[in-house]
Design a protein around this motif. Structure first.
Motif, PDB file in Angstrom:
ATOM      1  N   VAL A  80       6.221  43.251  13.069  1.00  0.00           N
ATOM      2  CA  VAL A  80       4.995  42.977  13.729  1.00  0.00           C
ATOM      3  C   VAL A  80       4.729  41.510  13.936  1.00  0.00           C
ATOM      4  CG1 VAL A  80       2.491  42.987  13.511  1.00  0.00           C
ATOM      5  CG2 VAL A  80       3.743  45.189  13.391  1.00  0.00           C
ATOM      6  N   LEU A  81       5.032  40.864  12.667  1.00  0.00           N
ATOM      7  CA  LEU A  81       4.962  39.285  12.630  1.00  0.00           C
ATOM      8  C   LEU A  81       5.825  38.516  13.598  1.00  0.00           C
ATOM      9  CD1 LEU A  81       3.333  37.701  10.667  1.00  0.00           C
ATOM     10  CD2 LEU A  81       5.341  37.296   9.337  1.00  0.00           C
TER      11      LEU A  81
ATOM     12  N   LEU B  91       4.519  38.978  16.911  1.00  0.00           N
ATOM     13  CA  LEU B  91       3.272  38.242  17.148  1.00  0.00           C
ATOM     14  C   LEU B  91       3.742  36.507  17.346  1.00  0.00           C
ATOM     15  CD1 LEU B  91       0.072  37.699  16.791  1.00  0.00           C
ATOM     16  CD2 LEU B  91       0.497  36.964  14.400  1.00  0.00           C
TER      17      LEU B  91
ATOM     18  N   GLY C 123       4.889  36.611  21.074  1.00  0.00           N
ATOM     19  CA  GLY C 123       3.674  36.729  21.822  1.00  0.00           C
ATOM     20  C   GLY C 123       2.950  35.317  22.158  1.00  0.00           C
TER      21      GLY C 123
ATOM     22  N   VAL D 154       1.774  44.579  19.866  1.00  0.00           N
ATOM     23  CA  VAL D 154       1.207  43.471  19.439  1.00  0.00           C
ATOM     24  C   VAL D 154       1.786  42.212  20.336  1.00  0.00           C
ATOM     25  CG1 VAL D 154       1.597  41.364  17.618  1.00  0.00           C
ATOM     26  CG2 VAL D 154       1.137  44.005  16.750  1.00  0.00           C
ATOM     27  N   PHE D 155       3.054  42.297  20.658  1.00  0.00           N
ATOM     28  CA  PHE D 155       3.750  41.417  21.627  1.00  0.00           C
ATOM     29  C   PHE D 155       3.151  41.115  23.046  1.00  0.00           C
ATOM     30  CE2 PHE D 155       6.469  40.494  25.256  1.00  0.00           C
ATOM     31  CZ  PHE D 155       6.757  39.215  24.948  1.00  0.00           C
TER      32      PHE D 155
ATOM     33  N   ILE E 212      -1.008  39.986  22.539  1.00  0.00           N
ATOM     34  CA  ILE E 212      -0.976  38.589  22.094  1.00  0.00           C
ATOM     35  C   ILE E 212      -0.714  37.772  23.279  1.00  0.00           C
ATOM     36  CG2 ILE E 212      -0.154  36.762  20.560  1.00  0.00           C
ATOM     37  CD1 ILE E 212      -2.347  38.433  19.394  1.00  0.00           C
TER      38      ILE E 212
ATOM     39  N   SER F  82      -3.142  43.455  14.086  1.00  0.00           N
ATOM     40  CA  SER F  82      -2.549  43.858  15.208  1.00  0.00           C
ATOM     41  C   SER F  82      -3.568  44.887  15.970  1.00  0.00           C
ATOM     42  CB  SER F  82      -1.204  44.393  15.459  1.00  0.00           C
ATOM     43  OG  SER F  82      -1.194  45.558  14.488  1.00  0.00           O
TER      44      SER F  82
END
Length: 450
Positions: free
Chosen positions: A28-29, A32, A35, A231-232, A235, A296
């Motif tokens: 996820v990070l 992010l 993104g 998330v990608f 964002i 997210s």
């Protein structure tokens, strides 16, 4: 020459894949960060593509995120219903359950009021409103402000009907419309009624709800496979549509909110250290993936299954506590949102040169606590609460247009704090109720991928 460098590069790639594999929080990070980069490349600042092309690209990129949120929100209502009823059933001591509820409510009210005070104090000291030219930013959000204002503001005369409206006249309609507080009240009444009838008669329904809870958790685990892509895409669309320049225009305000949220997080970590007797590093490892997923999704309700899993398996919270407080906290424990109300109200007062009296500050604190109760645990709820606070202290509701542009980012941040508050509320209730922690030898109290 190529052979010489191929092995180190291959080894580095393999190491990275091994590091990411099984660690959803890291994926996820990473998504992010990608993104943000993709959003800058597609955004208006570089002007590489036309606006229509960017809109089409970002709409498709955001599709996994929309599917992810739809799946999660689809399963939230049955999960809340099953979790609360089973949580009540797990606690066959009414006196203990009553005591746990009182402790939880007192802790939530105290922490929410403290968060609002932190927000007000930070905004008064940093004065972010002095760094903003309101006229340039107001035009961008006029339509959105009209949508918020159209919802109307409740008056004191409407309060009795609002209170009576908390009791669902049609539970199925409340479930269909996502009215979470009504769903929670119905679940609590249903659980209490099942406990009052003979066990032989209530057992089939308890078995059905237990199966429903397991099915809901399984569906959530499938949805989590989409989390990095979600998330990608979300964002990327956010940064591409907003642009870096608009973000920079109110950077001081954003920084003030983030500092306030970090202070609230520090308060929670201190309380958690006392109530769980865990080191800060261990507690952080246990909750970090949950907080990133809350960040997210921007929804306390969406990550409720993960909150339950973390509370019970990593922090050893008794199910009768976690399964009652986590769904309840997702609805009434909005500490991050309360802190945001304090900063945003003082910020807009500075922008419009509105002098706030001591009674105004007390009103902000009271409304931050009261308005958080029953607000939807979904993205964007903070703006609706803020509109009520602004109306009460004489700040033009049109001021919301100034902060709408960055509200999505701040909504993600404050949701993480709200979810952290739900977890710490569970540890606090277990600590003060003098409950023994669960002996779980199969699941060590350390980092495990969810």
């Amino acid at each position: 020459m190529n052979t010489k460098f191929s092995n180190p590069l291959k080894n580095l790639s393999n190491q990275f894949e091994n590091m990411v594999r099984g660690r959803l929080w890291l994926k996820v990070l990473f998504a992010l960060a990608l993104g943000v980069i993709a959003g800058i490349l597609l955004g208006p600042d570089l002007g590489l593509l036309s606006a229509d092309t960017v809109k089409n690209i970002t709409s498709w990129l955001a599709l996994p995120g929309q599917v992810f949120l739809a799946i999660i929100q689809m399963i939230v209502v049955p999960l809340v219903l099953a979790s609360i009823v089973l949580g009540l059933a797990a606690n066959n001591n009414p006196d203990a359950m009553k005591k746990n509820g009182v402790i939880a409510i007192l802790f939530i009210m105290f922490s929410t009021a403290l968060a609002a005070i932190i927000g007000i104090a930070l905004a008064l000291n940093i004065q972010p409103g002095n760094f903003v030219d309101a006229s340039a930013l107001m035009e961008a959000g006029t339509d959105q402000v009209a949508n918020v204002a159209a919802k109307g503001f409740p008056s004191m005369a409407d309060l009795p009907s609002k209170v009576s409206g908390l009791i669902p006249k049609n539970p199925l309609a409340s479930m269909a419309s996502g009215e979470m507080l009504q769903v929670i009240l119905f679940s609590a009444v249903l659980g209490a009624a099942l406990l009052s009838i003979p066990a032989k008669q209530s057992k089939p329904l308890f078995d059905l709800l237990s199966a429903l809870q397991e099915v809901s958790l399984r569906i959530v685990s499938w949805a989590m496979l989409l989390a990095p892509l979600a998330v990608f895409g979300l964002i990327t669309r956010l940064v591409a549509n907003l642009g870096v320049e608009v973000l920079g225009g109110i950077a001081v305000y954003v920084l003030t909110v983030v500092i306030g949220l970090l202070l609230v997080a520090c308060f929670y970590f201190i309380v958690a250290k006392i109530t769980t007797k865990q080191k800060f590093s261990l507690f952080f490892v246990n909750v970090r993936e949950l907080l990133l997923l809350a960040f997210s999704t921007s929804s306390s309700a969406a990550v409720m299954p993960i909150s339950l899993k973390v509370a019970e398996e990593k922090l050893n919270i008794k199910p009768e506590i976690s399964r009652f407080l986590v769904p309840l906290g997702a609805t009434i424990n909005m500490t991050g949102t309360a802190m945001y109300q304090g900063v945003a109200t003082v910020f807009l007062a500075q922008v419009f040169n509105v002098d706030l009296s001591l009674s105004s500050y007390l009103f902000i604190i009271t409304m931050s606590v009261a308005a958080s109760i029953g607000s939807p645990a979904t993205p964007g709820a903070g703006i609706i609460i803020l509109s009520m606070v602004l109306e009460g202290v004489g700040i033009p509701a049109a001021g919301i247009a100034i902060i709408l542009g960055v509200d999505r980012i701040l909504d993600m941040c404050r949701t993480s704090i709200n979810v952290l508050g739900d977890i710490v509320a569970c540890t606090t209730v277990q600590y003060f109720s003098k409950e023994d922690v669960i002996e779980n030898k199969n699941i060590p109290n350390s980092e495990q991928p969810l």
